[in-house]
Design a protein around this motif. Structure first.
Motif, PDB file in Angstrom:
ATOM      1  N   MET A   1       0.937  -0.938   0.175  1.00 43.34           N
ATOM      2  CA  MET A   1       0.447  -0.211  -0.028  1.00 43.34           C
ATOM      3  C   MET A   1       1.221   1.005   0.384  1.00 43.34           C
ATOM      4  SD  MET A   1      -3.324  -1.125   1.727  1.00 43.34           S
ATOM      5  CE  MET A   1      -2.686  -1.316   3.498  1.00 43.34           C
ATOM      6  N   GLU A   2       2.364   1.443   0.555  1.00 48.77           N
ATOM      7  CA  GLU A   2       3.222   2.298   0.676  1.00 48.77           C
ATOM      8  C   GLU A   2       2.999   2.791  -0.729  1.00 48.77           C
ATOM      9  OE1 GLU A   2       5.384   3.098   3.468  1.00 48.77           O
ATOM     10  OE2 GLU A   2       4.409   1.710   4.647  1.00 48.77           O
ATOM     11  N   ARG A   3       3.259   1.776  -1.679  1.00 46.64           N
ATOM     12  CA  ARG A   3       4.103   2.013  -3.131  1.00 46.64           C
ATOM     13  C   ARG A   3       2.790   3.451  -3.661  1.00 46.64           C
ATOM     14  NH1 ARG A   3       4.292  -1.549  -7.626  1.00 46.64           N
ATOM     15  NH2 ARG A   3       5.136  -0.342  -9.317  1.00 46.64           N
ATOM     16  N   ASP A  37      -6.430  -9.590   9.860  1.00 48.72           N
ATOM     17  CA  ASP A  37      -6.803  -9.357  10.716  1.00 48.72           C
ATOM     18  C   ASP A  37      -7.430  -7.191  10.116  1.00 48.72           C
ATOM     19  OD1 ASP A  37      -6.655  -7.279  12.725  1.00 48.72           O
ATOM     20  OD2 ASP A  37      -4.128  -7.653  13.053  1.00 48.72           O
ATOM     21  N   TRP A  38      -8.630  -7.143  10.150  1.00 51.30           N
ATOM     22  CA  TRP A  38      -8.794  -5.753   9.392  1.00 51.30           C
ATOM     23  C   TRP A  38      -9.278  -4.770  10.269  1.00 51.30           C
ATOM     24  CZ3 TRP A  38      -9.112  -4.442   4.780  1.00 51.30           C
ATOM     25  CH2 TRP A  38      -8.454  -5.937   3.622  1.00 51.30           C
ATOM     26  N   GLY A  43      -6.358   0.222   9.470  1.00 52.11           N
ATOM     27  CA  GLY A  43      -5.552   0.879  10.307  1.00 52.11           C
ATOM     28  C   GLY A  43      -4.479   2.064   9.370  1.00 52.11           C
ATOM     29  N   GLU A  44      -3.802   0.882   8.563  1.00 49.01           N
ATOM     30  CA  GLU A  44      -3.087   0.852   7.760  1.00 49.01           C
ATOM     31  C   GLU A  44      -3.594   1.711   6.859  1.00 49.01           C
ATOM     32  OE1 GLU A  44       1.290   0.640   6.947  1.00 49.01           O
ATOM     33  OE2 GLU A  44       0.403   0.766   8.766  1.00 49.01           O
ATOM     34  N   GLY A  49      -3.653   6.827   3.679  1.00 46.07           N
ATOM     35  CA  GLY A  49      -4.860   7.695   3.126  1.00 46.07           C
ATOM     36  C   GLY A  49      -6.183   7.945   2.169  1.00 46.07           C
ATOM     37  N   ALA A  50      -6.137   5.602   2.600  1.00 51.18           N
ATOM     38  CA  ALA A  50      -7.604   6.020   2.670  1.00 51.18           C
ATOM     39  C   ALA A  50      -8.992   6.127   3.163  1.00 51.18           C
ATOM     40  CB  ALA A  50      -7.707   4.535   2.435  1.00 51.18           C
TER      41      ALA A  50
END
Length: 83
Positions: A1-3, A37-38, A43-44, A49-50
């Motif tokens: 996701m960071e990408r 682990d939702w 949280g991540e 930004g989501a």
């Protein structure tokens, strides 16, 4: 996701049943009843930004129950502070 954080605005939400369960649904299950682990994943995603959750199940036995159960789990997760 960071990408992809610069363009992330939604998280694709699915859940996998424990191995050997839900074979009739191709191993997918209602969000919150599986092995992912939702709270941690959401949280991540939020940190990156989501703002939206997009829920999917490839082969639900009962699509309406899947939608209702997954919504109830995710709404509860949001209320408990995992925003």
């Amino acid at each position: 996701m960071e990408r992809f954080a610069s363009i992330l605005n939604a998280a694709h939400v699915k859940d996998q049943a424990p191995e050997g369960e839900k074979a009739d649904e191709d191993g997918w299950c209602d969000v919150g009843t599986g092995i992912l682990d939702w709270p941690k994943l959401w949280g991540e995603a939020r940190r990156l930004g989501a703002d939206y959750l997009v829920v999917e199940h490839d082969n639900p036995a009962d699509p309406f129950a899947f939608a209702a159960n997954s919504h109830a789990y995710l709404a509860g997760m949001q209320r408990s502070g995992n925003k």
